[in-house]
Write a protein that holds these residues in place. Sequence first.
Motif, short mmCIF file in Angstrom:
data_model
loop_
_atom_site.label_atom_id
_atom_site.label_comp_id
_atom_site.label_asym_id
_atom_site.label_seq_id
_atom_site.Cartn_x
_atom_site.Cartn_y
_atom_site.Cartn_z
N VAL A 138 0.82 -1.22 0.00
CA VAL A 138 0.00 0.00 0.00
C VAL A 138 0.85 1.27 0.00
O VAL A 138 0.35 2.38 0.17
N GLY A 139 2.18 1.11 -0.18
CA GLY A 139 3.06 2.25 -0.34
C GLY A 139 3.43 2.97 0.94
O GLY A 139 3.74 4.17 0.93
N LEU A 140 3.44 2.24 2.07
CA LEU A 140 3.69 2.90 3.35
C LEU A 140 4.75 2.18 4.20
O LEU A 140 4.77 2.34 5.42
N ALA A 141 5.63 1.43 3.56
CA ALA A 141 6.66 0.73 4.33
C ALA A 141 7.53 1.72 5.11
O ALA A 141 7.99 1.42 6.22
N ASP A 142 7.70 2.92 4.57
CA ASP A 142 8.54 3.91 5.25
C ASP A 142 7.85 4.55 6.46
O ASP A 142 8.47 5.29 7.22
N LYS A 143 6.57 4.27 6.65
CA LYS A 143 5.82 4.83 7.78
C LYS A 143 5.57 3.80 8.87
O LYS A 143 4.77 4.03 9.79
N ALA A 144 6.25 2.66 8.83
CA ALA A 144 5.97 1.55 9.74
C ALA A 144 6.06 1.95 11.20
O ALA A 144 5.28 1.48 12.04
N ARG A 145 6.99 2.84 11.55
CA ARG A 145 7.18 3.21 12.96
C ARG A 145 6.49 4.53 13.31
O ARG A 145 6.62 5.02 14.43
N SER A 146 5.76 5.09 12.36
CA SER A 146 5.03 6.33 12.63
C SER A 146 3.77 6.04 13.44
O SER A 146 3.23 4.93 13.40
N MET A 147 3.29 7.05 14.13
CA MET A 147 2.03 6.95 14.85
C MET A 147 0.90 7.47 13.96
O MET A 147 1.14 8.31 13.08
N ASP A 182 -10.15 14.26 2.35
CA ASP A 182 -10.10 15.44 1.50
C ASP A 182 -9.99 14.99 0.05
O ASP A 182 -9.36 13.96 -0.25
N PRO A 183 -10.58 15.75 -0.89
CA PRO A 183 -10.62 15.31 -2.29
C PRO A 183 -9.26 14.94 -2.87
O PRO A 183 -9.15 13.99 -3.64
N GLU A 184 -8.20 15.67 -2.48
CA GLU A 184 -6.89 15.38 -3.07
C GLU A 184 -6.28 14.07 -2.56
O GLU A 184 -5.30 13.58 -3.11
N LEU A 185 -6.86 13.50 -1.50
CA LEU A 185 -6.34 12.24 -0.94
C LEU A 185 -7.10 11.01 -1.41
O LEU A 185 -6.69 9.88 -1.17
N VAL A 186 -8.24 11.24 -2.08
CA VAL A 186 -9.10 10.13 -2.48
C VAL A 186 -8.38 9.20 -3.45
O VAL A 186 -8.42 7.97 -3.31
N GLU A 187 -7.69 9.76 -4.41
CA GLU A 187 -7.13 8.96 -5.49
C GLU A 187 -6.08 7.98 -4.99
O GLU A 187 -5.96 6.86 -5.51
N GLU A 188 -5.30 8.35 -3.97
CA GLU A 188 -4.27 7.44 -3.48
C GLU A 188 -4.88 6.18 -2.87
O GLU A 188 -4.31 5.09 -2.98
N VAL A 189 -6.05 6.31 -2.24
CA VAL A 189 -6.73 5.14 -1.69
C VAL A 189 -7.36 4.31 -2.81
O VAL A 189 -7.26 3.07 -2.82
N LEU A 190 -7.99 4.98 -3.77
CA LEU A 190 -8.59 4.26 -4.89
C LEU A 190 -7.53 3.50 -5.68
O LEU A 190 -7.79 2.39 -6.18
N ASN A 191 -6.33 4.05 -5.79
CA ASN A 191 -5.27 3.36 -6.52
C ASN A 191 -4.88 2.05 -5.83
O ASN A 191 -4.58 1.05 -6.49
N VAL A 192 -4.87 2.03 -4.49
CA VAL A 192 -4.58 0.81 -3.76
C VAL A 192 -5.67 -0.23 -4.03
O VAL A 192 -5.38 -1.42 -4.24
N MET A 193 -6.91 0.21 -4.06
CA MET A 193 -8.01 -0.72 -4.32
C MET A 193 -7.95 -1.26 -5.75
O MET A 193 -8.24 -2.44 -5.98
#
Length: 261
Positions: A138-147, A182-193
Amino acid sequence: MSGPIICIDNIVKRCGPLTVLDGLSMDVMSREKVALIGASGSGKTTILRILMTLETISGGSIEVDGNWLYEMEDTGRLVRANEMQLHKMREKIGMVFQHFNLFSHKCVLDNVTLAPMLTKDIPRAEAEEWSMELLDMVGLADKARSMPAQLSGGQKQRVAIARALALSPKIMLFDEVTSALDPELVEEVLNVMRKLAAETDMTMLLVTHEMGFAHDFADRVLFLDRGKIVEEGKPEDIFRHPKQERTQTFLRKILAAGHRV
């Protein structure tokens, strides 16, 4: 598609005097991608919550992957499913909710690893390795330790998708997963789906107001109104040539509101 993985037969769902689902029947084939559309209150989300056993039914029956969802066999007769049976059935199904529902006090990696460790008794090292693969997907391996508080809404929703995938479900349920973004964030989720639909064999049910995405994503679209399926068919037929007046009225309102179909 090898046959139905979900068989819903004449289910009724009542909440006090309100009938939310009214004798609804539908089959979903293995590996099929189905979009549920309709106005708010038409029963779409209730179907997903019932499949996830977050709500019970007032009548009818449901089979998932060849097993009764709310009943079980006991000495040759069907009885109400106990918690062990419900737990077993839940492992077949993953659900992604509108509002993420991440554990705010745990990092991203812990949010994803928790379910396989608790429900399948998988050792932490193995669970973390699998979770990192999902976070990479899902493109978030670099955020593994983020809260979670350090993430955008789109990133939180992608973590929620990874978490739902952690138990390797056969069926994925998506409930308005972009409506809180927010509208600008929708596409990144749809791309994962889109990636999941293209690269996995999972059966997927999607509740959405993103009609353009439903058109491109789904093998079949079901339009619901007042707890019943009014019309169903291929996306092109439903969105371009709807037969029922209620479907036509709904889509006219969607277009008037500026949504792409």
